[in-house]
Structures are given as structure tokens and as C-alpha cells.
Design a protein around this motif. Structure first.
Motif, PDB file in Angstrom:
ATOM      1  N   GLU A 272      31.854  44.389  35.748  1.00 18.13           N
ATOM      2  CA  GLU A 272      33.041  43.980  36.513  1.00 18.13           C
ATOM      3  C   GLU A 272      32.610  43.248  37.787  1.00 18.13           C
ATOM      4  N   ASP A 273      31.502  43.690  38.391  1.00 14.90           N
ATOM      5  CA  ASP A 273      31.013  43.063  39.629  1.00 14.90           C
ATOM      6  C   ASP A 273      30.675  41.592  39.410  1.00 14.90           C
ATOM      7  N   VAL A 274      30.002  41.313  38.292  1.00 15.85           N
ATOM      8  CA  VAL A 274      29.631  39.912  38.013  1.00 15.85           C
ATOM      9  C   VAL A 274      30.879  39.100  37.668  1.00 15.85           C
ATOM     10  N   LYS A 275      31.766  39.704  36.883  1.00 15.24           N
ATOM     11  CA  LYS A 275      33.017  38.996  36.540  1.00 15.24           C
ATOM     12  C   LYS A 275      33.759  38.582  37.809  1.00 15.24           C
ATOM     13  N   GLN A 276      33.794  39.488  38.768  1.00 16.49           N
ATOM     14  CA  GLN A 276      34.494  39.178  40.023  1.00 16.49           C
ATOM     15  C   GLN A 276      33.781  38.063  40.787  1.00 16.49           C
ATOM     16  N   LEU A 277      32.443  38.110  40.811  1.00 13.69           N
ATOM     17  CA  LEU A 277      31.677  37.058  41.512  1.00 13.69           C
ATOM     18  C   LEU A 277      31.956  35.682  40.907  1.00 13.69           C
ATOM     19  N   VAL A 278      31.996  35.630  39.578  1.00 11.96           N
ATOM     20  CA  VAL A 278      32.268  34.359  38.891  1.00 11.96           C
ATOM     21  C   VAL A 278      33.683  33.883  39.222  1.00 11.96           C
ATOM     22  N   ARG A 279      34.631  34.797  39.132  1.00 11.66           N
ATOM     23  CA  ARG A 279      36.034  34.436  39.398  1.00 11.66           C
ATOM     24  C   ARG A 279      36.232  33.960  40.838  1.00 11.66           C
ATOM     25  N   VAL A 280      35.686  34.720  41.771  1.00  8.73           N
ATOM     26  CA  VAL A 280      35.896  34.392  43.192  1.00  8.73           C
ATOM     27  C   VAL A 280      35.213  33.071  43.559  1.00  8.73           C
ATOM     28  N   THR A 281      34.030  32.821  42.983  1.00  3.61           N
ATOM     29  CA  THR A 281      33.342  31.556  43.281  1.00  3.61           C
ATOM     30  C   THR A 281      34.151  30.375  42.751  1.00  3.61           C
TER      31      THR A 281
END
Ligand code: MF3
Ligand code: CO
Length: 276
Positions: A123-132
Motif C-alpha cells: 500500500e505504501d508504494v501504491k500511495q507513492l506512485v499515486r501521489v507522485t
């Protein structure tokens, strides 16, 4: 990055159309990448696919030999922020892969990037991708006449660093784009509202947030190019080619075709589509 020409070039409408062709060819190439990406493939195979595809379309790769860069694409995996060399290591599920590619078509540059996730991830990586990805569009929203470079920078930094506590890389920035790969002005992903050059119509910018899950610190490998996070945590990079307009920026590159291929490829985890 060095910016040798200290001049800002505003494009004519017909030049913008030519630049759109160049940007779109990069988008089409990244779409081909999105079709074939999966665990087991190597980034050197992706490099080969990209150079073959654009040569078939009468374009030349712009990164190859740029200040001595030895490949056609930048393939930046996991803790590599940008400028990763393609290599012969097979990708594995869970890898976060930024493919950055530049072409010259009819004398005009296209230069953009997309980050793919293979298989599944946290979930942490998914959020990083989405936010970027979101931050890229928040920056683009500010790319209108009479705003300033700092308004774009601030919007990106606000969303990533202040809101989500990610690290915004300071050493590398976006840039003007045209007959050269790197034109003025520099386009940082950090800054203050109301600061920097005032935007005029038909300035073309490559806006490219480079956002770290951990802190902002990076270092360059012994190869002289590969930029990595110091803390070893993942980093994500998205890049669009954008033309400044009066009421709404014109995005010259096109994520919709990449996203369609990403969604159709069951070996990839699609990132959210952001409407603009
Ligand atoms: N999008 C990157 C940039 O604008 C790509 C440059 S890679 C290089 O800096 F090899 F050409 F430097
Ligand atoms: Co660029």
C-alpha cells in the motif's frame, strides 16, 4: 544538468504541433513498453524495443550520447531515482520501473517518462506512485500564462512533501524543451509561490517530479549517472511535456494510451488515471 543556452524560446503554433508529434511518439513508445513489461524481461530488451520503434518512425533517440549517456532509455528501478542504465537483470514482480525516453522528430524533442509497477506491491508504494502522479498534474494545472515557475514548483512540493511527507529531490529538475533537450528555464519540483520566471504563452516545459518514499537525499553511482536514494527506499518519477496556455495548459504527451495498455497487461499494477 547543465543548461548551455541562457535563452527562453517561445514556440509558434506550428512548432507546437511538431513538438506534439515528438512527444506523442514517446507516448506511443511507452505504450509499446506497457504492452510487454512483465517479470523476466530485462531493461536492455526494453531499450532495444524503444530504439527500434522510433527508428521505424523516422526519429532518433536523444539521450544516447547526450553528455556521454551510453543508452537509449533511462530505466530506473526501485531505489534508482533517475538516469538508471538499462541492464541484463530480469525484472521481478514488485519492481517499480520508471522508463524515461527522449526522441528527436523533425528537429524537435519529446522527453517524457512513466513509472510502472510489476505484479503487486505494498500500500505504501501504491500511495507513492499515486501521489507522485497526482503532483505532476497539480503542477501542470499551474502552467498557465501570468503564473510563475515557482507556482508549479510549489504545487508539486505542497502535495508530496508537505502533505505526504515524501522527499522531493533537489539535485535534479525539469526543464524547458524544444530544439534542445534542456532549455531554460529550469523547472524545480520545490519552490515558493510567486517566485521565478513569469510564464508566457507557448513556453514548453518538461515537468518531472522525482519523489522519494523516504528522505530527499540522493547520491550518484560510480557509473557517473545512476541517481539513487541514500536511504535505499523507493523513488517514483513521472514526466509530461507541457505547453503553457492562457486558461489551461496543453499536455503534448499522452498518458491515456499508456494507461490503456497498462490496464490491459495483467502483469502490471495500473496506477490511477488522473483526469485533466
Ligand atoms: N528526462 C531526463 C532529463 O530531462 C532524461 C535525460 S537522460 C540523459 O534529464 F541521459 F539524456 F541525460
Ligand atoms: Co526531462
Amino acid at each position: 544538468m547543465s543548461f548551455s543556452k541562457n535563452l527562453v524560446y517561445y514556440k509558434t503554433e506550428s512548432e507546437i504541433l511538431l513538438m506534439k508529434e515528438a512527444a506523442l511518439l514517446v507516448s506511443k513508445t511507452l505504450t509499446e513498453v506497457a504492452k510487454v513489461l512483465k517479470a523476466g524481461i530485462t531493461t536492455l530488451q526494453i531499450d532495444d524495443l524503444c530504439s527500434t520503434f522510433i527508428k521505424d518512425h523516422k526519429a532518433i533517440p536523444s539521450f544516447l550520447n547526450y553528455h556521454g549517456y551510453p543508452h537509449n532509455i533511462c530505466a530506473s528501478v526501485n531505489d534508482v531515482v533517475v538516469h538508471g542504465f538499462p541492464n541484463s537483470t530480469p525484472l521481478v514482480d514488485g519492481d517499480i520501473v520508471s522508463i524515461d525516453f527522449g526522441v528527436i522528430l523533425n528537429g524537435w524533442h519529446g522527453d517524457h517518462a512513466y513509472t510502472f509497477v510489476l505484479g503487486d506491491t505494498t500500500e505504501d508504494v501504491k500511495q507513492l506512485v499515486r501521489v507522485t502522479k497526482e503532483s505532476l498534474y497539480k503542477g501542470i494545472e499551474k502552467a498557465i500564462v501570468n503564473n510563475r515557475i515557482g507556482d508549479i514548483s510549489f504545487a508539486i512540493q505542497e502535495h508530496t512533501e508537505r502533505k505526504h511527507k515524501y522527499g522531493v529531490v533537489r539535485e535534479l529538475v525539469g526543464h524547458g524543451l524544444g530544439k534542445s533537450l534542456h532549455e531554460d528555464p529550469q523547472m524545480p519540483n520545490f519552490g515558493s509561490r510567486g517566485n521565478g520566471m513569469k510564464l508566457k504563452e507557448n513556453l514548453v516545459l518538461a515537468i518531472e517530479p522525482m519523489i522519494n518514499m523516504g528522505n530527499k537525499e540522493v547520491f550518484t553511482d560510480k557509473d557517473g549517472w545512476t541517481v539513487r536514494t541514500k536511504d535505499g527506499k523507493p523513488s517514483v518519477h513521472f514526466e509530461h511535456d507541457v505547453c503553457v496556455k492562457r486558461n489551461k495548459a496543453l499536455i503534448l504527451s499522452d498518458y491515456s494510451i499508456i494507461e490503456a495498455a497498462e490496464q490491459a497487461n495483467t502483469n502490471l499494477l495500473p496506477s490511477p488515471v488522473i483526469s485533466f
